[in-house]
Design a protein around this motif. Sequence first.
Motif, PDB file in Angstrom:
ATOM      1  N   PHE A 167      39.824  41.502  30.449  1.00 46.21           N
ATOM      2  CA  PHE A 167      38.653  42.357  30.237  1.00 46.21           C
ATOM      3  C   PHE A 167      37.815  41.818  29.076  1.00 46.21           C
ATOM      4  O   PHE A 167      36.595  41.729  29.159  1.00 46.21           O
ATOM      5  CB  PHE A 167      39.056  43.795  29.898  1.00 46.21           C
TER       6      PHE A 167
ATOM      7  N   TYR B 233      37.811  38.775  27.826  1.00 43.08           N
ATOM      8  CA  TYR B 233      37.250  37.483  28.207  1.00 43.08           C
ATOM      9  C   TYR B 233      35.942  37.682  28.983  1.00 43.08           C
ATOM     10  O   TYR B 233      34.929  37.042  28.704  1.00 43.08           O
ATOM     11  CB  TYR B 233      38.286  36.743  29.054  1.00 43.08           C
ATOM     12  N   THR B 234      35.996  38.624  29.938  1.00 46.50           N
ATOM     13  CA  THR B 234      34.820  38.911  30.761  1.00 46.50           C
ATOM     14  C   THR B 234      33.716  39.548  29.918  1.00 46.50           C
ATOM     15  O   THR B 234      32.537  39.209  30.045  1.00 46.50           O
ATOM     16  CB  THR B 234      35.204  39.851  31.917  1.00 46.50           C
TER      17      THR B 234
ATOM     18  N   LEU C  93      28.970  43.597  44.123  1.00 48.99           N
ATOM     19  CA  LEU C  93      29.520  42.572  43.219  1.00 48.99           C
ATOM     20  C   LEU C  93      29.979  41.349  43.995  1.00 48.99           C
ATOM     21  O   LEU C  93      29.693  40.209  43.606  1.00 48.99           O
ATOM     22  CB  LEU C  93      30.731  43.141  42.478  1.00 48.99           C
TER      23      LEU C  93
ATOM     24  N   ILE D  81      27.099  38.622  36.456  1.00 48.51           N
ATOM     25  CA  ILE D  81      28.229  39.166  37.220  1.00 48.51           C
ATOM     26  C   ILE D  81      29.249  39.786  36.264  1.00 48.51           C
ATOM     27  O   ILE D  81      29.792  40.860  36.534  1.00 48.51           O
ATOM     28  CB  ILE D  81      28.891  38.058  38.079  1.00 48.51           C
ATOM     29  N   SER D  82      29.491  39.113  35.136  1.00 55.00           N
ATOM     30  CA  SER D  82      30.440  39.646  34.160  1.00 55.00           C
ATOM     31  C   SER D  82      29.966  40.994  33.641  1.00 55.00           C
ATOM     32  O   SER D  82      30.743  41.943  33.542  1.00 55.00           O
ATOM     33  CB  SER D  82      30.596  38.677  32.990  1.00 55.00           C
TER      34      SER D  82
ATOM     35  N   SER E  20      28.566  37.511  43.764  1.00 53.77           N
ATOM     36  CA  SER E  20      29.425  36.401  43.350  1.00 53.77           C
ATOM     37  C   SER E  20      29.514  35.326  44.418  1.00 53.77           C
ATOM     38  O   SER E  20      30.214  34.336  44.238  1.00 53.77           O
ATOM     39  CB  SER E  20      30.824  36.909  43.021  1.00 53.77           C
TER      40      SER E  20
ATOM     41  N   SER F 190      30.439  43.528  36.298  1.00 47.48           N
ATOM     42  CA  SER F 190      31.860  43.832  36.448  1.00 47.48           C
ATOM     43  C   SER F 190      32.326  44.828  35.399  1.00 47.48           C
ATOM     44  O   SER F 190      33.042  45.785  35.697  1.00 47.48           O
ATOM     45  CB  SER F 190      32.709  42.563  36.309  1.00 47.48           C
TER      46      SER F 190
ATOM     47  N   ILE G 206      32.003  36.918  27.906  1.00 47.51           N
ATOM     48  CA  ILE G 206      31.073  36.112  28.718  1.00 47.51           C
ATOM     49  C   ILE G 206      29.781  36.900  28.936  1.00 47.51           C
ATOM     50  O   ILE G 206      28.675  36.372  28.824  1.00 47.51           O
ATOM     51  CB  ILE G 206      31.713  35.720  30.067  1.00 47.51           C
TER      52      ILE G 206
ATOM     53  N   THR H 220      30.954  48.193  36.190  1.00 45.54           N
ATOM     54  CA  THR H 220      31.643  48.793  37.333  1.00 45.54           C
ATOM     55  C   THR H 220      32.978  49.414  36.921  1.00 45.54           C
ATOM     56  O   THR H 220      33.408  50.416  37.471  1.00 45.54           O
ATOM     57  CB  THR H 220      31.888  47.710  38.409  1.00 45.54           C
TER      58      THR H 220
END
Lengths: 273, 302
Positions: free
Chosen positions: A26, A28-29, A225, A240-241, A229, A244, A32, A247
Amino acid sequence: MDSTKWRKLLVYSLMIFITVITVGPFLYTLFIALKSSGQGIYDGILPTDPTFTNFVYAFNQTDFLQYLWNTVIVTAIAVPFNLLFSSMAGYALARIDFKGRSIVLTIIISTMTVPFQLYMAPLFQSAGELGLRNTHVGLTILQISTAFGIYFMRQAFLNVPKDLEESAYLDGANRFQVWFNVAIPLVKPTLISLAIYTFTFTWGDYLWPLINTTESSMYTLSIGLAQMSQNFNGGNLKLISAASILTTIPSLLIFIWLQKYFISGQTDGALKG
Amino acid sequence: MSRITFSLTKKRMIKNITPWLFLLPSIVILVTFLIIPIVEAFQWSFLDYKIIAGTSEFVGFSNFKEIFSDELFWKALVNTVLYVAIVLPLNVFLPMILADLVNQKVRAVGLFRVLYYLPVVTPIVVAALMWKMLYSQDGALSNFLVGIGIIDDPINFLTNSTTALMVVAFITVWKGLGYYMIIYLANLQSIPNQLYESASIDGANSIQKFTKITMPMTVPSMTLVSVLTIINGLKVFEEIALTTNGGPAGATTTLVMYIYDKFMNLEVSIASAAGLVLLVLAIVASLLQMRLTSKREDDLRA
C-alpha cells in the motif's frame, strides 16, 4: 534485560516485519501516486517532491467519479438486501421446524461448492433475457441473497439462547415480530461480519461486472481500474496508483470502523460453528 | 362447530406457510440466479450450444472428449494443481504464526490484527496492480533481491516463465493471510491456558510450547484452512487475469483462465464442460473436508 523483555522485543520485531509485508505494498503504491512528474515511477521509493496532482488527475482525466458512483449504488443495494434476505432465510432454517427444511438446507449448502465460473455463461444469458445487462441491479444479483449468507446467519441464530424468543411468544408476538425485535438484535456481530463480507465482495467484484457490463458508463471501480491499466507500461502508472489508493480507501474506512465487532463476531462463529 | 374447525385449519395453514414466507425472497433469487444457471450449465455441457443464435444440438460427451484431448486444458489443469501446491503450505503455516503472534498479551496487538487484515478487504484488482508494480523489472522486489545479492540482474518476475506462477501464487497468499489468521486465532483462544501453564512449570520454552501444544491443538483449523485453500485455489482468476493474463506462453493459464477464454470465444458448451471438471474437483475437496471434520457433517444432517 530479563527474558520477558527479550521475548517482547522478539514478538514486536516479528510483528513489525510482517506489517512491512502486509502494509508495504500500500505504501509503495501510495508513494508512486505521490511522485511528481519530474520523478520517474521507479526512481527511488520515496517521493522527492510529493504532490497530490495524480489524485486530482484521477478525478479530472478519467471517469473515476462515474465508476465510483456505479460502485456505490451497487454496494448500497447489495448489502442491505443480503442482510435482510439472508437473515430471514437463516432464521427459518435455524428456528422453525417444517417439512422440507433439511432438503432446503442441503441444497443451499451444496451450492456453496459450485464455482461461479461453471454457471457464469447461463447466468450471462439469463441476465440478458431479464433485461439486467448493463444495469446496476444486474450487478447485484450475485449478492442480494447468498447461500453463504443464509448459512452464516443460520449458524448465528442456532447459537443464541431461545429463552427470550419464547417469552416473546407468550406475550403474543408472531414469528416475524420475534425475528425482527428479539432474534435480530442478538446476532448483531454476525450481521456486521456479513455486511463487511458483502461490502468487500461487491466493492471489489471483478468477473461478473466484467462480463455483464459492456458499456463504459456502467463500469465499476474494479473494471475501470482494470481498463486503465490495459496500457500498464505507459506513463499513466502514477494515475493508476492514485486511483487504486482512492478505490481502497472506502473499504479500509468501513473495515476500520466496524472491525471491533467484526473480528469478535467472526471468532465467535468459528468457535461455535 | 364448523367455524372452529375453519379457524383451526386457517391457523395451521398460517403455521405451515410461515417458514416459506421467510424463505421466499431468498428462494426466488437463488433459484433464478443460481440453481437454474447451474442446471443449464449441466445441460449445455452435453449440447453444442450457440449462445448468439440460441440453437443447440445434443452431442453427448463430445465436449468432454474435446477438452480432454486439448493440450492447453491439461496444461491448465497441471498449472492449477501446481498453484494450489504452492499456496497450500504457505496458507497453512504462515497464518498460524501470525495468529500466535497476535494472540500474545502485549500492547497494541489489536492494531496489528487490523494491519494484517487489510489485504483481505483490499479489492483484488488493486492488489493485483500493486503487486504488478512491485514485481516489475524496475520494481522494489527486483531492486531488493539484487541489493542483497540473491539475483544478479533485475528481472520482471511476471514475464519470467519459471517465477510467474510462484509470484502470482504469492499474491493469493498475501491477500488471504489475515482471513486465515482469524480462523486460527479463534482456535487458539479456545485452547485452555492451563496447558501452557503446566508446560511452563515443566520447563518448556516458547518453541516447544508452539510445536507440542499449539500445533497439535490447531489441527481442526489446519484442516479447514487446507480445504478452503484448495477450493478457493481451484477458482483462482483475478490475480492471474490482471497480472500475466495466463502468460508467459501459458505458464500461468489455470482452469478458470481456460474457461474464461472459451467463454469469451463464445464456446459456452466447452466452457461448461470444463466448468464441470472444476466442480468435480471442488466436490472432491469438499468431501474431504466433511470426512475430516465431523462438525460440518453434523450441520448437514441437522
